[in-house]
Design a protein around this motif. Sequence first.
Motif, PDB file in Angstrom:
ATOM      1  N   TYR A  30       0.856  -1.062   0.060  1.00 15.59           N
ATOM      2  CA  TYR A  30      -0.057   0.037   0.012  1.00 15.59           C
ATOM      3  C   TYR A  30       0.890   1.322  -0.106  1.00 15.59           C
ATOM      4  CZ  TYR A  30      -3.330   3.543   1.527  1.00 15.59           C
ATOM      5  OH  TYR A  30      -4.208   4.667   1.545  1.00 15.59           O
ATOM      6  N   LEU A  31       1.726   1.392   0.951  1.00 13.65           N
ATOM      7  CA  LEU A  31       2.761   2.550   1.025  1.00 13.65           C
ATOM      8  C   LEU A  31       3.579   2.877  -0.298  1.00 13.65           C
ATOM      9  CD1 LEU A  31       3.494   2.431   4.780  1.00 13.65           C
ATOM     10  CD2 LEU A  31       1.697   3.729   3.609  1.00 13.65           C
ATOM     11  N   ASP A  32       4.140   1.715  -0.459  1.00 15.22           N
ATOM     12  CA  ASP A  32       5.114   1.572  -1.965  1.00 15.22           C
ATOM     13  C   ASP A  32       4.036   2.282  -3.066  1.00 15.22           C
ATOM     14  OD1 ASP A  32       7.239   1.164  -3.363  1.00 15.22           O
ATOM     15  OD2 ASP A  32       6.275  -0.577  -4.600  1.00 15.22           O
ATOM     16  N   THR A  33       2.823   1.867  -3.404  1.00 13.93           N
ATOM     17  CA  THR A  33       2.216   2.346  -4.328  1.00 13.93           C
ATOM     18  C   THR A  33       1.840   3.814  -4.008  1.00 13.93           C
ATOM     19  OG1 THR A  33       1.300   0.125  -4.529  1.00 13.93           O
ATOM     20  CG2 THR A  33       0.092   1.816  -5.602  1.00 13.93           C
ATOM     21  N   TRP A  34       1.420   4.166  -2.745  1.00 13.93           N
ATOM     22  CA  TRP A  34       1.127   5.646  -2.318  1.00 13.93           C
ATOM     23  C   TRP A  34       2.233   6.667  -2.704  1.00 13.93           C
ATOM     24  CZ3 TRP A  34       3.569   8.641   1.063  1.00 13.93           C
ATOM     25  CH2 TRP A  34       2.848   9.950   1.357  1.00 13.93           C
ATOM     26  N   ILE A  35       3.493   6.151  -2.301  1.00 14.47           N
ATOM     27  CA  ILE A  35       4.561   7.086  -2.678  1.00 14.47           C
ATOM     28  C   ILE A  35       4.832   7.170  -4.072  1.00 14.47           C
ATOM     29  CG2 ILE A  35       6.523   5.688  -2.367  1.00 14.47           C
ATOM     30  CD1 ILE A  35       7.580   8.126  -0.296  1.00 14.47           C
ATOM     31  N   LYS A  36       4.619   6.143  -4.790  1.00 17.13           N
ATOM     32  CA  LYS A  36       4.992   6.228  -6.279  1.00 17.13           C
ATOM     33  C   LYS A  36       4.046   7.333  -6.775  1.00 17.13           C
ATOM     34  CE  LYS A  36       7.209   1.698  -6.868  1.00 17.13           C
ATOM     35  NZ  LYS A  36       7.165   0.455  -7.415  1.00 17.13           N
ATOM     36  N   HIS A  37       3.089   7.379  -6.393  1.00 22.13           N
ATOM     37  CA  HIS A  37       1.853   8.260  -7.079  1.00 22.13           C
ATOM     38  C   HIS A  37       1.584   9.567  -6.379  1.00 22.13           C
ATOM     39  CE1 HIS A  37       0.965   5.430 -10.085  1.00 22.13           C
ATOM     40  NE2 HIS A  37       0.938   4.517  -9.334  1.00 22.13           N
ATOM     41  N   SER A  38       2.619   9.922  -5.411  1.00 22.85           N
ATOM     42  CA  SER A  38       2.146  11.130  -4.563  1.00 22.85           C
ATOM     43  C   SER A  38       2.903  12.489  -5.347  1.00 22.85           C
ATOM     44  CB  SER A  38       3.039  11.081  -3.280  1.00 22.85           C
ATOM     45  OG  SER A  38       4.486  11.120  -3.416  1.00 22.85           O
ATOM     46  N   GLY A  39       3.237  12.213  -6.393  1.00 22.53           N
ATOM     47  CA  GLY A  39       3.680  13.528  -7.391  1.00 22.53           C
ATOM     48  C   GLY A  39       4.978  14.168  -6.820  1.00 22.53           C
ATOM     49  N   GLY A  40       5.805  13.279  -6.225  1.00 24.70           N
ATOM     50  CA  GLY A  40       6.895  13.850  -5.670  1.00 24.70           C
ATOM     51  C   GLY A  40       6.663  14.793  -4.662  1.00 24.70           C
ATOM     52  N   GLU A  41       5.505  15.026  -3.833  1.00 23.39           N
ATOM     53  CA  GLU A  41       5.377  16.212  -2.899  1.00 23.39           C
ATOM     54  C   GLU A  41       5.936  15.441  -1.554  1.00 23.39           C
ATOM     55  OE1 GLU A  41       1.509  18.517  -4.302  1.00 23.39           O
ATOM     56  OE2 GLU A  41       1.036  16.782  -2.973  1.00 23.39           O
ATOM     57  N   PHE A  42       5.899  14.173  -1.190  1.00 23.39           N
ATOM     58  CA  PHE A  42       6.155  14.001  -0.060  1.00 23.39           C
ATOM     59  C   PHE A  42       7.542  12.850  -0.027  1.00 23.39           C
ATOM     60  CE2 PHE A  42       1.843  14.609   0.556  1.00 23.39           C
ATOM     61  CZ  PHE A  42       1.623  14.658   1.723  1.00 23.39           C
ATOM     62  N   THR A  43       8.347  13.293   0.794  1.00 24.04           N
ATOM     63  CA  THR A  43       9.585  12.812   0.890  1.00 24.04           C
ATOM     64  C   THR A  43       9.689  11.944   2.202  1.00 24.04           C
ATOM     65  OG1 THR A  43      10.834  14.786  -0.062  1.00 24.04           O
ATOM     66  CG2 THR A  43      12.115  13.287   1.170  1.00 24.04           C
ATOM     67  N   PRO A  44      10.226  10.417   2.106  1.00 25.25           N
ATOM     68  CA  PRO A  44      10.252   9.743   3.103  1.00 25.25           C
ATOM     69  C   PRO A  44      11.059  10.427   4.381  1.00 25.25           C
ATOM     70  CG  PRO A  44      10.530   8.383   1.245  1.00 25.25           C
ATOM     71  CD  PRO A  44      10.603   9.950   0.992  1.00 25.25           C
ATOM     72  N   HIS A  45      10.505  10.151   5.301  1.00 28.61           N
ATOM     73  CA  HIS A  45      11.199  10.609   6.680  1.00 28.61           C
ATOM     74  C   HIS A  45      11.333   9.393   7.799  1.00 28.61           C
ATOM     75  CE1 HIS A  45      13.221  14.136   9.036  1.00 28.61           C
ATOM     76  NE2 HIS A  45      12.533  13.391  10.103  1.00 28.61           N
ATOM     77  N   ILE A  46      11.763   8.390   7.494  1.00 29.02           N
ATOM     78  CA  ILE A  46      11.559   7.036   8.141  1.00 29.02           C
ATOM     79  C   ILE A  46      12.752   6.947   9.290  1.00 29.02           C
ATOM     80  CG2 ILE A  46      11.349   4.831   8.003  1.00 29.02           C
ATOM     81  CD1 ILE A  46      10.836   5.209   4.987  1.00 29.02           C
ATOM     82  N   LEU A  47      12.392   6.757  10.536  1.00 27.29           N
ATOM     83  CA  LEU A  47      13.329   6.662  11.544  1.00 27.29           C
ATOM     84  C   LEU A  47      13.402   4.993  11.636  1.00 27.29           C
ATOM     85  CD1 LEU A  47      12.484   9.499  13.963  1.00 27.29           C
ATOM     86  CD2 LEU A  47      14.105   9.456  12.171  1.00 27.29           C
ATOM     87  N   VAL A  48      14.580   4.560  11.879  1.00 21.81           N
ATOM     88  CA  VAL A  48      14.729   3.065  11.891  1.00 21.81           C
ATOM     89  C   VAL A  48      15.535   2.708  13.121  1.00 21.81           C
ATOM     90  CG1 VAL A  48      15.630   1.271  10.901  1.00 21.81           C
ATOM     91  CG2 VAL A  48      14.857   3.136   9.279  1.00 21.81           C
ATOM     92  N   ALA A  49      14.682   1.968  14.025  1.00 24.79           N
ATOM     93  CA  ALA A  49      15.346   1.549  15.312  1.00 24.79           C
ATOM     94  C   ALA A  49      16.185   0.193  15.199  1.00 24.79           C
ATOM     95  CB  ALA A  49      14.457   1.620  16.339  1.00 24.79           C
ATOM     96  N   GLU A  50      17.327   0.100  15.508  1.00 23.43           N
ATOM     97  CA  GLU A  50      18.263  -1.064  15.318  1.00 23.43           C
ATOM     98  C   GLU A  50      18.681  -1.611  16.546  1.00 23.43           C
ATOM     99  OE1 GLU A  50      19.570  -0.895  10.790  1.00 23.43           O
ATOM    100  OE2 GLU A  50      20.516   0.667  12.267  1.00 23.43           O
ATOM    101  N   GLN A  51      18.726  -2.826  16.603  1.00 24.36           N
ATOM    102  CA  GLN A  51      19.369  -3.217  17.780  1.00 24.36           C
ATOM    103  C   GLN A  51      19.813  -4.701  17.594  1.00 24.36           C
ATOM    104  OE1 GLN A  51      16.494  -4.402  21.091  1.00 24.36           O
ATOM    105  NE2 GLN A  51      17.787  -4.011  22.731  1.00 24.36           N
TER     106      GLN A  51
END
Length: 384
Positions: free
Chosen positions: A55-76
């Motif tokens: 769902y999110l992969d499809t959404w961002i591909k068609h967001s017209g470039g307006e939205f930039t990912p800002h994903i915080l990744v927690a690693e352990q």
Amino acid sequence: MPTISAAPAPTKPKSGPVSVRLIDSWEKANETLRPHWDALVMSSSYPNFFQTWDYLDTWIKHSGGEFTPHILVAEQADQVVALAPMAVGPVGSGGKKWMRQLTFLGCGGAGLSEYLDFLIPAGQEAEILPLLLQELKQTAKGSWDVMRLPMMHDQSASLKILDDHTPQSFTAKLEKTEENASPFVSIPSSWDDYMAGRSAQFRRSVRRKWNKLHKNHGVKLIEAGKDMPVAEAIEEIIRLHEARWGDDSQAFSDDRFAEIHRDLAPRLAKSDRLSMLLLEVDGEIVAGRYDFVFNGILWNYQGGWLPEHRNLSLGVIMLAYSLQWAIDRGLKEYDYLAGEHDYKSSWADDERILTSYEMINPSSVRGTVFNRVRGIKRRLVPAS
């Protein structure tokens, strides 16, 4: 037949310190996070369709470039253990998008998403979410003006932590901006069992409408991917939705929204996460439903029917067919999602509350100015 996933067992915490890093491109997310994404969704306290990878992969591909990912990744211990699945994009009022919002992926633009949250294994929110918030603070300056967290489950374990820790991280507090009811029904083992649990008036009404249609007309139910190619069926859904709702629609009337679902529907069909039903009456396709299947739940999304056939009660008929479809597949719940429609409460037996929150970024000049102007307006204009 769709696979029904059991409720996730609590994830055993890994040992060692948790570190947090930022990913700000979808290409990088695809390289490093895609293998872990849906497993993290399933490990969270309320797995929901609108945060799945497809769902999110499809959404961002068609967001017209307006939205930039800002994903915080927690690693352990060199493993991804949690995510803040967010994006930065434009927001404004009066037709002018002059601020930058930080929000969940899938929101804004042409997205209609619900049950959003941080992707943290159930039971580990108190440990991990404060670390994500602290990192949000570190990346906040100059990148966004307002944080908007829409459509969160009001029983989310994240909310209490957000309430306690957001002021510590930002010297600002999240404010609740909206509440929406999301009705749902626990699905019994048979249609007769479902009907037995409804009121006598409901049973009479549905049976009368069902019998009237099937007695007086030739009726055929068409299932996308089985009786019709998915690509053709989604065009029928778009046509029927526009016919029913016209300019009042917030969905397929938006070209980007339509493109998202032209792309998404075939992907979902391949993974058994699609329910798309069309109704043919006397040789004409007159109604349809487009819903999602995930975690044993049928998520009621969009539908439509031809207004010239309103006397056939097509909305009721399609809801009955959809529920029967879910029963036949052993699904556990039909979630009608948010929206003020009487039909939802009449078919449901309970509801959840989805809450939306907002916080101005204290380090943003635009956000601070906006907040002050809004405060002045609120004092000048009495609440109705």
